[in-house]
Write a protein that holds these residues in place. Sequence first.
Motif, PDB file in Angstrom:
ATOM      1  N   ALA A  21      40.524  52.057  47.952  1.00  0.00           N
ATOM      2  CA  ALA A  21      41.387  52.612  46.892  1.00  0.00           C
ATOM      3  C   ALA A  21      42.492  53.523  47.424  1.00  0.00           C
ATOM      4  O   ALA A  21      43.050  54.325  46.672  1.00  0.00           O
ATOM      5  CB  ALA A  21      40.552  53.337  45.833  1.00  0.00           C
ATOM      6  N   ILE A  42      44.014  50.803  35.796  1.00  0.00           N
ATOM      7  CA  ILE A  42      42.942  51.426  36.595  1.00  0.00           C
ATOM      8  C   ILE A  42      42.672  52.841  36.078  1.00  0.00           C
ATOM      9  O   ILE A  42      41.515  53.262  35.949  1.00  0.00           O
ATOM     10  CB  ILE A  42      43.306  51.450  38.104  1.00  0.00           C
ATOM     11  N   ASP A  43      43.747  53.578  35.769  1.00  0.00           N
ATOM     12  CA  ASP A  43      43.596  54.940  35.212  1.00  0.00           C
ATOM     13  C   ASP A  43      42.776  54.917  33.928  1.00  0.00           C
ATOM     14  O   ASP A  43      41.911  55.770  33.708  1.00  0.00           O
ATOM     15  CB  ASP A  43      44.972  55.556  34.881  1.00  0.00           C
ATOM     16  N   SER A  88      33.222  54.506  41.867  1.00  0.00           N
ATOM     17  CA  SER A  88      34.430  54.697  42.681  1.00  0.00           C
ATOM     18  C   SER A  88      35.612  53.883  42.164  1.00  0.00           C
ATOM     19  O   SER A  88      35.446  52.848  41.518  1.00  0.00           O
ATOM     20  CB  SER A  88      34.159  54.295  44.133  1.00  0.00           C
ATOM     21  N   CYS A  89      36.801  54.354  42.478  1.00  0.00           N
ATOM     22  CA  CYS A  89      38.035  53.641  42.136  1.00  0.00           C
ATOM     23  C   CYS A  89      38.090  52.316  42.905  1.00  0.00           C
ATOM     24  O   CYS A  89      38.594  51.315  42.395  1.00  0.00           O
ATOM     25  CB  CYS A  89      39.252  54.499  42.486  1.00  0.00           C
ATOM     26  N   ASP A 137      35.695  56.087  47.872  1.00  0.00           N
ATOM     27  CA  ASP A 137      37.151  56.204  47.913  1.00  0.00           C
ATOM     28  C   ASP A 137      37.648  57.005  49.114  1.00  0.00           C
ATOM     29  O   ASP A 137      37.042  58.007  49.496  1.00  0.00           O
ATOM     30  CB  ASP A 137      37.650  56.879  46.621  1.00  0.00           C
ATOM     31  N   CYS A 176      41.894  58.593  40.066  1.00  0.00           N
ATOM     32  CA  CYS A 176      42.177  57.626  41.138  1.00  0.00           C
ATOM     33  C   CYS A 176      43.462  57.924  41.900  1.00  0.00           C
ATOM     34  O   CYS A 176      43.651  57.440  43.012  1.00  0.00           O
ATOM     35  CB  CYS A 176      42.192  56.219  40.568  1.00  0.00           C
ATOM     36  N   LYS A 183      39.154  54.240  34.622  1.00  0.00           N
ATOM     37  CA  LYS A 183      38.548  55.435  35.234  1.00  0.00           C
ATOM     38  C   LYS A 183      38.258  56.509  34.185  1.00  0.00           C
ATOM     39  O   LYS A 183      37.195  57.147  34.212  1.00  0.00           O
ATOM     40  CB  LYS A 183      39.480  55.987  36.326  1.00  0.00           C
ATOM     41  N   LEU A 201      45.902  53.575  45.573  1.00  0.00           N
ATOM     42  CA  LEU A 201      46.053  54.250  44.273  1.00  0.00           C
ATOM     43  C   LEU A 201      46.554  55.688  44.406  1.00  0.00           C
ATOM     44  O   LEU A 201      46.990  56.288  43.420  1.00  0.00           O
ATOM     45  CB  LEU A 201      44.714  54.263  43.522  1.00  0.00           C
TER      46      LEU A 201
END
Length: 331
Positions: A79, A108-109, A124-125, A153, A326, A112, A82
């Motif tokens: 990640a 992704i944000d 984890s991201c 990450d 992330c 998360k 990111l």
Amino acid sequence: MVHYIIVITLLALGLSPHCLSSKTVGGGYLYPQFYDHSCPKAQEIVRNVVAKAVAKEPRMAASLLRLHFHDCFVKGCDASILLDSSGSIISEKRSNPNRNSARGFEVIDEIKAVMEKECPHTVSCADIMALAARDSTVLTGGPSWEVPLGRRDARGASLSGSNNNIPAPNNTFQTILTKFKLQGLGIVDLVALSGSHTIGNARCTSFRQRLYNQSGNGQPDNTLDQSYASQLRRNCPRSGGDQNLFFLDFVSPIKFDNSYFKNLLANKGLLNSDQVLFTKNGESRELVKTYAYNQELFFLQFAKSMIKMGNISPLTGSRGEIRQNCRKINA
């Protein structure tokens, strides 16, 4: 359904389906059940947010798939892509392969944020990206696979790694293959993973040289179908229009299938890095033909190669961290 086909086909090939589900890497152990107790809804959360994002914008499936690829080729699947620039970190988002083209960060944000509410400091991201890539493939009609999980990450990024490791659209076949081999991936993985270009878009700036000046002699690429080339020239002029978008697979641009390979047989691969798979190497040429004629075989190999790629140098155990956001390392 496709997942069962893959398992059955593996058994027919004398391979254990277990080779799809876990792998020991660098002392760490990734396995699909990693969050079964600590965050049982993890996979469902990723699937729901990705499904919503892809329904809103079909192109997002390809963007999320590409994000995982561009992450794994730099320091492993950690990640690092990111991370925004801050303190000593120079973001990989600034690199040539990513600038103005890597996208999907907001999706992704969102995953998360939901994940942190459901099970804080747990998922984890890097694992979110691996799952999002799989779900994007399935949502567009491609194969499914069990994603080995347990990545952590990174606490840093590598701008130079991002600039140097990721294959470029105008790289030679040999350069692209070398970049894959440096990650422990072979020619079969290269051809199968290139098949992800069955969905998504590319910018005019990524293939303009093929239309006007392929070898520095002011001539177009002679391996590009001429009627297709003149079609492309309409929206990709000699100068300007850099960001104009074109489907990587004009036949079925939002469906994950094997028409990408059929296009290569007809000299209608959009990027130089696509067409060279058919024109520059005998072994890759045969693989292109195989996948063009047999979608099931392509799907099977794509799933195996995605698992292999997702296993590039993950951080496991106590290495790295589980980022709360992330985009930045934990305080």
